[in-house]
Motif scaffolding. Structure first.
Motif, short mmCIF file in Angstrom:
data_model
loop_
_atom_site.label_atom_id
_atom_site.label_comp_id
_atom_site.label_asym_id
_atom_site.label_seq_id
_atom_site.Cartn_x
_atom_site.Cartn_y
_atom_site.Cartn_z
N ARG A 128 -21.87 27.14 26.76
CA ARG A 128 -20.95 26.71 27.80
C ARG A 128 -19.54 27.14 27.43
NH1 ARG A 128 -25.04 22.92 27.63
NH2 ARG A 128 -23.97 21.54 26.23
N ILE A 172 -18.81 25.73 20.48
CA ILE A 172 -18.87 25.55 19.04
C ILE A 172 -20.30 25.23 18.73
CG2 ILE A 172 -18.25 23.96 17.22
CD1 ILE A 172 -15.51 23.82 18.47
N LEU A 228 -27.95 21.71 18.49
CA LEU A 228 -27.19 21.83 19.74
C LEU A 228 -26.29 23.05 19.72
CD1 LEU A 228 -26.04 18.12 19.94
CD2 LEU A 228 -27.99 19.14 21.12
N CYS A 261 -23.73 23.17 21.96
CA CYS A 261 -22.45 22.93 22.63
C CYS A 261 -22.02 21.47 22.63
CB CYS A 261 -22.54 23.45 24.06
SG CYS A 261 -23.17 25.14 24.14
N GLY A 262 -22.34 20.77 21.57
CA GLY A 262 -21.83 19.41 21.46
C GLY A 262 -22.77 18.36 22.03
N VAL A 312 -22.99 16.19 24.44
CA VAL A 312 -22.39 15.84 25.72
C VAL A 312 -23.45 15.31 26.70
CG1 VAL A 312 -20.57 17.53 25.44
CG2 VAL A 312 -22.67 18.19 26.58
#
Lengths: 263, 524
Positions: free
Chosen positions: A3, A13, B117, B119-120, B122
């Motif tokens: 993303r 990250i 993951l 991308c965090g 979320v």
């Protein structure tokens, strides 16, 4: 599905900590591995660290000993996960083997003969404080360990560890060749015609913060400004080409190269 | 683990049941926000107009709910009869009094510390159906909570997080089922879309986004690459009740940037898939980026539009894809109708009659890096677009940037990254963004509002002639829906990576949007 930047947009990250346990990493030595390492380095690293590893936006890697990577394993881990709190990102896109190939190639920089810095640092310090007038705009570490100097230009207290002599020479004789983002010369023309000129500290969709060359900050509403002009070639840093003798320039560079972290 | 609220709330709102029929007819009760995009059609449009272009300048903060966690809040709230349901990273679901922001209950899922993951940690929100709230947790569980108390009703494992599966999108409640996608596109998963029995949590169907051996489409993957080809489904899709179709976007094939490991078109990655809502059977697909090597997921919310196409009434699916083209498809069949670039792109000259992009040679990643527009984050990304029936405009958050794409080696090891390359920024440009309004059938730009940085937030449009969105640098703003003129702004002080919603209580309209690590609610 990567993303976005940092927080998730995007560029992302990556959470790769699960594979970063402390094991001893052995770097490859074959010509083939080094050739692959060079290609990967040229693709991902040279933009900041320079084609020969001699620094630029990123640290100078063409030094006998890397300040943050005492061992090969340290170097590989830094390449893999980056350095938190700095602009050095992790190479999330590389597999372990590629990381070791890049690390092996980075190590070859240290084998280059260090760039000859012919000047005398003590004499260079005198140029810095005297004829050059550098301290009016730049900071260095004073005798008491505190920073001393002006705030218009970048801090130079550890510049020798971060920039090559060649880069420093370029910045002194042709300062507009490479201007950091937060030093971009910016002029805002306000609704009443007033012009505010200085360096851009921050900018978003609605606001612009200019630090003018008299040291004042201006928070400007972009929506009501008549015009915003950026000159990426303009800098308050004067060119010293022809203003310093060849010896004085060499001495000044030798002084700057000597400025490093003391820890 | 549930965190009890240690006081009784005498003013606690009446918690009503939300049968399927209410969600189906959500357009008729615009004072609530009953599903991820407001309505099943993915339009993120509200008929509320109390806040409008004439008075939006007076909009003020009414209350704030802070998360207390370090990760960004991406939730899109659900509002049912005075109660708001939100998620907070990394593992929290909350019910709030939508008038005051008072916490009614809070649920915290225990999650492992060895998640895989990209991308965090979320999450983008919950679904509601009848008396339950549904939540996909980051460790790939689907969880049902009692809407009144937050008590756990069931907890189903979607798949094994240790293999890279994760859940971050809001589930979609349809009839008696809960449909959910899956994340993990950088970990060599085999993507799928699942439906679970809403009462029991038992899985009713699973449709893989990559066909198995012997199934049509499997031949678009060389060798066994289909087994680890990704195509995740990490953003909430839409539902077309008339055709009983779940229409959902799929993500990138893996490894992302090195297509040598998976020669072929790689169906159904980077596609919209339309599944029978009862059985999960594939009815149609449309692939936007065959054999993608730039990570251009097609996971944008499909926007279902009953409108006019070239002068004729048409039931359409519209989307601004990450590959920088805006597409219009025929909804019952998935047939290609039109495509037009809405952001800078340098990889295709256009599309053939079937909608297959005409790819420009030399735009694949190389070992040294190859400059291509858009960047891997796309011309847009997952953030919700919006469509206004009042103005017949499609609003898209745009990112204008290119990147040097490079390819590398990919070694598949279960539960570890499987990407084969990456990108780096183009130092010669300063990226920027915009909110753009596109004409529905042509995709041509009616107006744009420029942003200093690449767009990062979703969009809400309303019958009050307003378009709400935010920026990654912490601003929230409202534009005139017809002209793009800036009408209101607010410095929220944290990056906006969420989508706004609106609701009405006691005759007063509110707008809610997560900013940074908090949820802000605005009103006149």
């Amino acid at each position: 599905m990567l993303r976005l930047l940092g927080f998730v947009l995007g560029a992302a990250i990556l959470t790769i900590a699960q594979d970063t346990k402390k094991e001893e990493i052995v770097l490859p030595t074959s010509a083939e591995d080094l050739a692959t390492g060079k290609k990967l380095y040229d693709g991902s690293c040279q933009l900041c660290h320079g084609p020969q590893g001699d620094g630029g936006k990123g640290a100078n890697l063409a030094v006998p000993k890397l300040a943050r990577a005492a061992t090969d394993s340290d170097l590989a881990r830094i390449i893999e996960v980056g350095i938190p709190g700095t602009e050095m990102p992790g190479a999330y896109h590389m597999v372990k083997k590629e990381i070791t190939q890049v690390a092996a190639y980075v190590k070859t920089f240290a084998k280059f003969t260090p760039e000859k810095v012919p000047g005398d640092p003590a004499k260079g310090r005198a140029v810095y404080l005297g004829k050059g007038g550098c301290q009016a705009c730049h900071t260095t570490t004073g005798a008491d360990g505190l920073l001393v100097g002006g705030l218009t230009g970048p801090d130079l207290s550890t510049i020798g560890g971060r920039r090559s002599a060649a880069h420093l020479r370029e910045s002194i004789v042709d300062p507009s060749a490479s201007i950091p983002d937060y030093f971009v010369d910016t002029t805002a023309v306000l609704a009443n015609g007033q012009r505010i000129n200085g360096r851009r500290l921050t900018e978003d969709t609605f606001y612009l913060v200019i630090h003018d060359y008299q040291g004042r900050n201006h928070v400007i509403d972009r929506m009501s400004a008549r015009e915003i002009i950026k000159d990426r070639k303009k800098t308050p840093m004067p060119s010293y080409k022809g203003k310093l003798s060849a010896d004085e320039l060499d001495n000044l560079i030798a002084f700057l190269v000597s400025l490093r972290e003391t820890k | 683990m549930r965190i009890p609220v240690l006081c009784l709330l005498p003013f606690a709102a009446v918690l009503a049941q939300v049968p399927y029929e209410r969600i189906l007819n959500a357009r008729s009760e615009p004072h609530n926000w009953l599903t991820y995009s407001g309505t099943y059609d993915g339009q993120r449009y509200s008929a509320l107009s109390q806040i409008n272009s004439g008075n939006v300048g007076n909009l003020r903060v009414q209350w704030v709910q802070q998360s207390g966690h370090s990760e960004s809040t991406q939730t899109s709230p659900i509002i049912v009869d005075g109660v708001m349901y939100i998620t907070e990273p990394p593992n929290v679901v909350k019910a709030l009094d939508a008038r005051s922001g008072t916490v009614i209950w809070s649920y915290r899922k225990t999650i492992p510390d060895d998640l895989r993951l990209c991308c965090g940690r979320v999450n983008r929100g919950v679904a509601v159906l009848n008396d339950l709230v549904y939540y996909g947790s980051i460790d790939a569980h689907l969880i049902a909570l009692d809407a009144k108390t937050g008590r756990l009703r069931w907890d189903t494992t979607i798949d094994d997080y240790k293999l890279g599966y994760s859940s971050s999108g809001a589930p979609l409640a349809i009839k008696d089922k809960i449909v959910t996608g899956i994340g993990g596109g950088e970990y060599g998963i085999r993507g799928f879309l699942d439906a679970y029995d809403a009462k029991t949590g038992k899985r009713v169907w699973r449709t893989h986004t990559i066909p198995g051996k012997g199934e049509p489409g499997n031949e678009t993957w060389e060798g066994d690459s289909w087994k680890i080809g990704a195509a995740p489904t990490w953003v909430t899709g839409s539902y077309d009740p008339e055709n009983n179709l779940v229409i959902w976007g799929t993500g990138n094939p893996g490894p992302d940037w090195n297509g040598d490991y998976r020669k072929g078109d790689n169906l159904y990655s980077d596609s919209f898939i339309a599944l029978d809502a009862d059985t999960g059977k594939l009815k149609w697909y449309f692939q936007f980026t065959p054999h993608d090597v730039h990570d251009w997921d097609a996971t944008q919310v499909p926007v279902l539009i009953d409108g006019t196409f070239r002068g004729q009434p048409k039931k359409m699916v519209a989307t601004a894809n990450r590959n920088a083209f805006y597409y219009v498809l025929d909804r019952p069949t998935g047939k290609f109708l039109h495509a037009r670039a809405y952001a800078k792109q340098t990889w295709a000259t256009g599309h053939d009659d079937n909608g297959r992009p005409l790819v420009i040679a030399g735009t694949t990643p190389t070992i040294d890096g190859n400059l291509v527009y858009p960047s891997l984050a796309g011309g847009t990304n997952w953030f919700s677009p919006s469509w206004s029936p009042k103005h017949n405009l499609f609003y898209v958050p745009v990112r204008e940037e290119g990147a040097y794409y490079f390819k590398g080696t990919a070694e598949f090891k279960p539960g570890t990254l499987f990407v084969g390359g990456g990108q780096r920024a183009n130092p010669a440009e300063e990226p920027f963004g915009a909110i753009r309004a596109l004409e529905t059938d042509s995709g041509s730009m009616r107006w744009e509002f420029p942003l200093k940085t690449q767009a990062s937030a979703g969009i809400l449009s309303t019958a009050g002639d307003l378009v709400f969105s935010g920026t990654g640098q912490g601003d929230v703003f409202a534009l005139h829906a017809a002209t793009g003129k800036l009408l209101w702004r607010f410095k929220g002080g944290g990056g906006v990576i969420a989508a706004p919603v609106t609701y009405m209580l006691d005759g007063k309209q509110f707008v809610a949007l997560a900013v940074g690590r908090a949820l802000f609610v605005f009103g006149l």
